[in-house]
Design an enzyme around this catalytic site. Structure first.
Site, PDB file in Angstrom:
ATOM      1  N   HIS A 187       0.836  -1.199   0.000  1.00  0.00           N
ATOM      2  CA  HIS A 187       0.000   0.000   0.000  1.00  0.00           C
ATOM      3  C   HIS A 187       0.870   1.249   0.000  1.00  0.00           C
ATOM      4  O   HIS A 187       1.891   1.297   0.686  1.00  0.00           O
ATOM      5  CB  HIS A 187      -0.893   0.023   1.248  1.00  0.00           C
ATOM      6  CG  HIS A 187      -2.139  -0.781   1.107  1.00  0.00           C
ATOM      7  ND1 HIS A 187      -3.383  -0.214   1.033  1.00  0.00           N
ATOM      8  CD2 HIS A 187      -2.330  -2.115   1.023  1.00  0.00           C
ATOM      9  CE1 HIS A 187      -4.304  -1.157   0.911  1.00  0.00           C
ATOM     10  NE2 HIS A 187      -3.688  -2.325   0.908  1.00  0.00           N
ATOM     11  N   GLU A 196      -6.435  -0.504  -5.782  1.00  0.00           N
ATOM     12  CA  GLU A 196      -7.411   0.323  -5.075  1.00  0.00           C
ATOM     13  C   GLU A 196      -7.043   1.791  -5.291  1.00  0.00           C
ATOM     14  O   GLU A 196      -5.857   2.150  -5.283  1.00  0.00           O
ATOM     15  CB  GLU A 196      -7.408  -0.011  -3.586  1.00  0.00           C
ATOM     16  CG  GLU A 196      -7.903  -1.418  -3.286  1.00  0.00           C
ATOM     17  CD  GLU A 196      -7.640  -1.826  -1.857  1.00  0.00           C
ATOM     18  OE1 GLU A 196      -8.611  -2.210  -1.184  1.00  0.00           O
ATOM     19  OE2 GLU A 196      -6.483  -1.780  -1.427  1.00  0.00           O
TER      20      GLU A 196
END
Length: 333
Positions: free
Chosen positions: A39, A108
């Protein structure tokens, strides 16, 4: 059926040094694998972390001896050119032969939009993922690769250091299209626990089977990996409260749609009651209950269980789970 037991290094919750120490402890506790997510930003701002997966895997490989190491998952389509990922994981595969797994997904917006990237619809994200995997595997297999894709191009590119033991590619998915793709071209499939049972039974497993069948394979040819979200402690309230840090996972897709700021994501998550935050997790002080609920996923066909614990004391979880739950789970398989 032999079942692998893995540990999820929570990159969104802990810094790189802590995570590396947890990985070493997991190996010592008997876990078979360690996976880290990749991430750029975490799900929450306060107490959040986001160490880069690539250097972390290299460092942890040097501190461990046998555990498999991989990403669950990395997006090779926006922040990274697929050729860069091909080079990075080939290097890791050379350094730690037979221990590296490249887990990929379609991404994402939380990780890509803050970099000024335009976030496309799901159809394009899927097409990019498919093309990226094709390019990565071509670069591992061939030299002087000229690739003319819709989204990615190379001109006589070569990965000069290729591992003797191939690096397997796992595809992470929660919908039928990417799951069929995993069945057709990947070495493994990655998904997460805690959703409606019908998703696994009626959508994902049939889609995976369909993809594998089209490629002349069966599910026995794939590693079916599932991230098991478990909160286990001798104190029931502590096990429940530990899930608060990960309340964002209980937000609906509609609630999270278009939210790319960890501060806003945190605000939405903190508004949920703790019972809702805990809804994605197996929360119990009873080792037998954990084993029984985990067994359901094994019965569905999953054979690589990567355990993700939400609490701040990961050493405590690894010790308790390693002593009280894992022996019973291994006895089943």
């Amino acid at each position: 059926m032999t079942v692998r037991i893995g540990y999820k290094a929570s990159a969104e919750q802990f810094g790189p040094t802590e995570l590396a120490a947890f990985a070493v402890t997991a190996e010592q506790a008997g876990f078979d694998s360690v996976f880290i997510s990749d991430h750029l930003q975490p799900w929450r701002h306060d107490g959040g972390h986001a160490p880069a997966a690539l250097p972390w895997l290299g460092a942890v490989g040097a501190r461990t001896e046998r555990v498999l190491l991989g990403t669950s998952v990395l997006t090779p389509t926006f922040r990274y050119h697929p050729a860069v990922i091909a080079q990075a994981f080939a290097t890791l595969g050379c350094m730690y032969p037979g221990r590296i797994i490249l887990g990929v997904g379609s991404g994402e917006s939380l990780n890509e939009v803050p970099l000024g990237l335009t976030w496309p619809e799901g159809k394009e994200r899927f097409a990019r993922l498919k093309e990226a995997v094709q390019l990565i595997e071509t670069l591992w297999r061939e030299d002087r690769v000229t690739f003319e894709g819709t989204y990615y191009q190379t001109d006589k590119a070569t990965i000069y250091d290729k591992p003797e033991v191939p690096v397997p590619v796992y595809i992470g998915a929660s919908g039928p299209a990417a799951t069929r793709l995993a069945g057709r071209i990947a070495s493994g499939f990655i998904t997460t626990s805690g959703k409606q049972d019908s998703l696994y039974r009626d959508t994902l497993i049939p889609a995976l089977t369909e993809g594998a069948t089209k490629a002349g394979r069966t599910l026995d040819d794939l590693d079916l990996l599932i991230e098991m979200k478990v909160s286990f402690d001798t104190d029931a309230d502590r096990a429940l409260q530990d899930t608060r840090h990960w309340a964002a996972l209980a937000l609906t897709p509609e609630q999270k749609s278009g939210v790319e700021d960890p501060i806003e994501m945190q605000r939405l998550a903190d508004a949920l009651p703790v019972e809702k935050a805990a809804s994605r997790w197996i929360v119990s002080t009873d080792a037998d209950e954990h084993v029984e609920r985990i067994k359901h996923y094994i019965d569905l066909g999953f054979k690589h269980l990567v355990f993700h614990a939400p609490g701040p004391d990961q050493d405590r979880f690894l010790k308790l789970y390693g002593e009280q739950v894992l022996p019973k789970l291994r006895a089943l398989t």
